[in-house]
Design a protein around this motif. Sequence first.
Motif, PDB file in Angstrom:
ATOM      1  N   MET A 114       0.834  -1.190   0.000  1.00 49.61           N
ATOM      2  CA  MET A 114       0.000   0.000   0.000  1.00 49.61           C
ATOM      3  C   MET A 114       0.874   1.247   0.000  1.00 49.61           C
ATOM      4  SD  MET A 114      -2.954  -0.930   2.785  1.00 49.61           S
ATOM      5  CE  MET A 114      -3.953   0.493   2.392  1.00 49.61           C
ATOM      6  N   THR A 115       0.277   2.345  -0.462  1.00 52.14           N
ATOM      7  CA  THR A 115       0.929   3.640  -0.373  1.00 52.14           C
ATOM      8  C   THR A 115       0.329   4.414   0.797  1.00 52.14           C
ATOM      9  OG1 THR A 115      -0.671   4.752  -1.800  1.00 52.14           O
ATOM     10  CG2 THR A 115       1.240   3.708  -2.891  1.00 52.14           C
ATOM     11  N   PHE A 116       0.977   5.493   1.140  1.00 53.26           N
ATOM     12  CA  PHE A 116       0.486   6.392   2.175  1.00 53.26           C
ATOM     13  C   PHE A 116      -0.895   6.921   1.777  1.00 53.26           C
ATOM     14  CE2 PHE A 116       0.743  10.534   4.519  1.00 53.26           C
ATOM     15  CZ  PHE A 116       1.037  10.046   5.785  1.00 53.26           C
ATOM     16  N   THR A 117      -1.043   7.257   0.501  1.00 51.78           N
ATOM     17  CA  THR A 117      -2.321   7.745  -0.021  1.00 51.78           C
ATOM     18  C   THR A 117      -3.415   6.698   0.140  1.00 51.78           C
ATOM     19  OG1 THR A 117      -1.166   9.114  -1.643  1.00 51.78           O
ATOM     20  CG2 THR A 117      -3.478   8.669  -2.065  1.00 51.78           C
ATOM     21  N   ASP A 118      -3.104   5.439  -0.204  1.00 53.15           N
ATOM     22  CA  ASP A 118      -4.084   4.358  -0.027  1.00 53.15           C
ATOM     23  C   ASP A 118      -4.543   4.279   1.420  1.00 53.15           C
ATOM     24  OD1 ASP A 118      -3.721   3.556  -2.709  1.00 53.15           O
ATOM     25  OD2 ASP A 118      -2.201   2.049  -2.161  1.00 53.15           O
ATOM     26  N   LEU A 119      -3.588   4.372   2.327  1.00 51.19           N
ATOM     27  CA  LEU A 119      -3.895   4.255   3.751  1.00 51.19           C
ATOM     28  C   LEU A 119      -4.748   5.438   4.230  1.00 51.19           C
ATOM     29  CD1 LEU A 119      -3.395   2.400   6.175  1.00 51.19           C
ATOM     30  CD2 LEU A 119      -1.367   3.771   6.688  1.00 51.19           C
ATOM     31  N   ILE A 120      -4.416   6.634   3.799  1.00 49.06           N
ATOM     32  CA  ILE A 120      -5.209   7.811   4.182  1.00 49.06           C
ATOM     33  C   ILE A 120      -6.647   7.663   3.685  1.00 49.06           C
ATOM     34  CG2 ILE A 120      -5.577  10.276   3.736  1.00 49.06           C
ATOM     35  CD1 ILE A 120      -2.551  10.630   3.882  1.00 49.06           C
ATOM     36  N   LYS A 121      -6.809   7.258   2.428  1.00 44.59           N
ATOM     37  CA  LYS A 121      -8.163   7.099   1.879  1.00 44.59           C
ATOM     38  C   LYS A 121      -8.958   6.067   2.659  1.00 44.59           C
ATOM     39  CE  LYS A 121      -7.151   8.551  -2.846  1.00 44.59           C
ATOM     40  NZ  LYS A 121      -7.030   8.117  -4.245  1.00 44.59           N
ATOM     41  N   LEU A 122      -8.316   4.973   3.027  1.00 41.88           N
ATOM     42  CA  LEU A 122      -8.988   3.931   3.792  1.00 41.88           C
ATOM     43  C   LEU A 122      -9.344   4.428   5.198  1.00 41.88           C
ATOM     44  CD1 LEU A 122      -9.902   0.971   3.617  1.00 41.88           C
ATOM     45  CD2 LEU A 122      -7.634   0.319   4.419  1.00 41.88           C
ATOM     46  N   ALA A 123      -8.414   5.117   5.835  1.00 44.23           N
ATOM     47  CA  ALA A 123      -8.625   5.580   7.208  1.00 44.23           C
ATOM     48  C   ALA A 123      -9.663   6.696   7.306  1.00 44.23           C
ATOM     49  CB  ALA A 123      -7.299   6.059   7.801  1.00 44.23           C
TER      50      ALA A 123
END
Length: 174
Positions: A114-123
Amino acid sequence: MFRIVLSLLVVFPSMVMATPSMHTLLSQGEYVEPIVVIQQVEMDHNGLVSAFDMDIENDQLIYEIELINLDTNELIAFEFDAKDGSLMSKKLSHFASDDLDQIKAAKVLIDHKMTFTDLIKLATKNQSGYLIEAELEHDLTISYLELKLLNAASKHTIAFDIENLRPLPLLQWD
């Protein structure tokens, strides 16, 4: 103390009133979304974004993004103008001992592909407010993303478990 503050307001009212709040700047909508700038850093540079923050300098909204490069043991700190996403500064440094928690969390994120962006969107999927801060953390054997969201009423901080991809209710506070 009240008299001092009151006298400052009387003597320097334009200075006090001229500084816009973070919420005011964000609600006016005259900026590039932070997630867009973070994604651009991810595409343009080797490494993993590990932190995002924003600041107001001279009435200008500034995005601060950190990128960890595990191959070169380097940390790159970027500053971007939020109005147009243009790069203002870039500083390169080598890992320090206080970066170890971010490195541990970054490795877990990489393991999840995952990327940081993926994680932010999920969170932030079921959250409201403007993203003003996000940082990878590792504490008590848990790797997580700490986020701060701002709305008109308050600043809300949440933690999101990277390993299990879910909010951490014990670390959730207002």
